[in-house]
Scaffold this active site. Structure first.
Site, short mmCIF file in Angstrom:
data_model
loop_
_atom_site.label_atom_id
_atom_site.label_comp_id
_atom_site.label_asym_id
_atom_site.label_seq_id
_atom_site.Cartn_x
_atom_site.Cartn_y
_atom_site.Cartn_z
CE1 TYR A 135 -3.22 -2.78 0.09
CE2 TYR A 135 -3.64 -2.37 2.40
CZ TYR A 135 -3.89 -3.07 1.26
OH TYR A 135 -4.83 -4.07 1.26
CE LYS A 185 0.96 -17.50 -2.77
NZ LYS A 185 0.04 -18.63 -2.73
CG ASP A 217 -2.42 -20.07 -0.87
OD1 ASP A 217 -1.66 -19.90 0.11
OD2 ASP A 217 -2.12 -20.78 -1.84
CG ASP A 241 -7.39 -4.44 3.67
OD1 ASP A 241 -8.44 -4.41 4.33
OD2 ASP A 241 -7.16 -3.68 2.71
CG ASP A 245 -12.85 -6.51 5.91
OD1 ASP A 245 -12.60 -6.03 7.03
OD2 ASP A 245 -13.24 -5.83 4.94
#
Ligand code: NAD
Length: 352
Positions: A135, A185, A217, A241, A245
Site C-alpha cells: 500500500y 506467501k 491462500d 486487510d 474482514d
C-alpha cells in the site's frame, strides 16, 4: 490515565456514551477529555481532524473512538472528508499495528453464515501491520509499456518493520492462548521470505509462545473451514486487510466487534470495526457492545488493566446469556432492547 474520547459521527455519539458509562462504573483513576472528529469536526472547524483534537489525542494514554462518516460530506475534497480523520490519526500517532479480535459468543452462533458448531466459542485475534507493504511501497503508478498501460505497485518490508509487528503478535499471544500463526506467501514472494526469517528470529525471545507459519491462500481457506484452530494470527498489511474482514464475517454481527490500532509504546486507538451507521443514527437502537468491548481492549492493551478488561468482557457475556439483544443480533420475533438499555445492563452486570 488520560483518555481522549472522540465519538465522531452518526451512532458514534450514542455508542461511545454507553462505553463511557461502563468505564466510569469501574471507578479507576481515569481522566476523560472529549473532542470532535469527522463530520461534526468539519462542520465546526472546517477540518475532520482539528489541531485541538489531534493535540488531545497526542497527550492521551489511549483514545476511545466512535465512528466517522457522513454522506453530507461525500462531495467535498478528499482531504476534508470525515474518514480522513482516522488516516490522519494513524499517521500522526504512528499507529502501526491493528488488532482485531473475532469472537462468537455461543448465544450468537446462529448469526454466522457458517454452521454454529464451526464458530460457536470462536475467539481469535488478527494482528495486521498497518503502515507498510504494497500500500505504501514505491515505486508505484500507471505507465505506458510497449504502447499499452501498465499498473505497478511495490511490495516491501524492512526487517525493523517486520520485527516490530512480530513483537506485537508474540506479546498478544502471550496474553491469550500462547499460539501465534504467521501468515505469508513465502513460497512465491521475497518480501514474505524475509518476513518469515525475521519472525523466526523474534520467536527466540518468546520460548513460551508456539509459532507456526501458514501461506495466505491456505489461511483464507482454514478461516472458513476450521477457524477455531487459531489463537493469534500476525500478518502484513495486504493479507491482513483481507483476512481480518473475512474473520469479522465469521461472527455475523458487526455490532459486536472491537479493534485497536497501536503504536510502539502501547498507546492505542480503540474503536468498533463498524462505521457511523447513518441508517440507524439517532434512533437509539445501535448495538453499543462493539464499543464497550473496545473500551475493554483499551484497558488491556494500553492501560495494563487486565482485570478490569475481564470484568467488562464477563459482564457482556452475562448480559448476552440473560437473553438481552439489540435489533442487529436479535432472532426474528425476539424482544429487542435499545442502545441505552444495553449499556445499563452491562453496567449492572459489572457489579455482580
Ligand atoms: P456501517 O458499518 O456504518 O454500517 C453497515 C450496516 O451495519 C448498516 O446497516 C448499519 O446500520 C449496521 N450497523 C453498523 N454498526 C451497527 C451497530 N453498532 N449496531 C447495529 N447495527 C449496526 O458501514 P457503511 O454503512 O458502509 O458506512 C457508513 C459510514 O461509516 C460511511 O460514511 C463510511 O465511510 C463510514 N465508516 C467509518 C468507519 C470508521 O469510522 N472506522 C468504518 C467503516 C465505515
Amino acid at each position: 490515565m488520560k483518555i481522549a474520547v472522540l465519538p465522531g459521527d452518526g451512532i458514534g455519539q450514542e455508542i461511545v456514551a454507553e462505553a463511557m458509562k461502563v468505564l466510569r462504573a469501574l471507578k479507576l483513576p481515569m481522566d476523560f477529555g472529549e473532542a470532535p472528529v469527522g463530520g461534526v469536526a468539519y462542520e465546526k472547524t472546517g477540518h475532520p481532524l482539528p489541531e485541538g483534537t489531534l493535540a488531545l489525542a497526542r497527550e492521551a494514554d489511549a483514545i476511545l473512538f466512535g465512528a466517522v462518516g457522513d454522506s453530507r460530506f461525500d462531495n467535498i475534497e478528499r482531504s476534508k472528508r470525515p474518514e480522513q480523520a482516522i488516516l490522519g490519526l494513524r499517521k500522526a500517532l504512528g499507529l502501526f499495528a491493528n488488532l482485531r479480535p473475532a469472537m462468537v459468543y455461543p448465544e450468537l452462533a446462529d448469526a454466522s453464515a457458517l454452521r454454529p458448531e464451526v464458530v460457536a466459542g470462536l475467539d481469535i485475534l488478527i494482528v495486521r501491520e498497518l503502515t507498510g507493504d504494497i500500500y505504501f511501497g514505491e515505486p508505484k503508478g500507471i505507465r505506458m509499456t510497449d504502447g499499452e498501460r501498465e499498473g505497478f505497485d511495490t511490495m516491501r518490508y524492512r526487517e525493523s518493520e517486520v520485527r516490530r509487528i512480530a513483537h506485537t503478535g508474540f506479546l498478544a499471544a502471550r496474553k491469550r492462548g500462547k499460539r501465534l500463526c504467521s501468515v505469508d506467501k513465502a513460497n512465491v514472494l521475497d518480501t514474505s521470505q524475509l518476513w518469515r526469517e525475521v519472525v523466526i528470529e523474534v520467536a527466540k525471545e518468546y520460548p513460551d509462545v508456539e509459532l507456526s507459519h501458514m501461506y495466505v491462500d491456505n489461511a483464507a481457506m482454514q478461516l472458513v473451514r476450521n477457524p477455531k484452530q487459531f489463537d493469534v494470527i500476525v500478518t502484513g498489511n495486504l493479507f491482513g486487510d483481507i483476512l481480518s474482514d473475512e474473520a469479522s464475517m465469521l461472527t455475523g454481527s458487526i455490532g459486536m466487534l472491537p479493534s485497536a490500532s497501536m503504536d510502539k509504546n502501547n498507546k492505542g486507538l480503540f474503536e468498533p470495526i463498524h462505521g457511523s451507521a447513518p441508517d440507524i443514527a439517532g434512533k437509539g437502537v445501535a448495538n453499543p457492545l462493539a464499543t464497550i468491548l473496545s473500551a475493554a481492549m483499551m484497558l488491556r492493551y494500553s492501560l495494563n488493566q487486565d482485570a478490569a478488561a475481564e470484568r467488562i468482557e464477563a459482564a457482556v457475556r452475562k448480559v448476552l446469556a440473560s437473553g438481552l439483544r439489540t435489533a442487529d443480533i436479535a432472532a426474528p420475533g425476539a424482544k429487542r432492547v435499545g442502545t441505552q438499555e444495553m449499556g445499563n445492563a452491562v453496567v449492572a452486570a459489572l457489579g455482580a
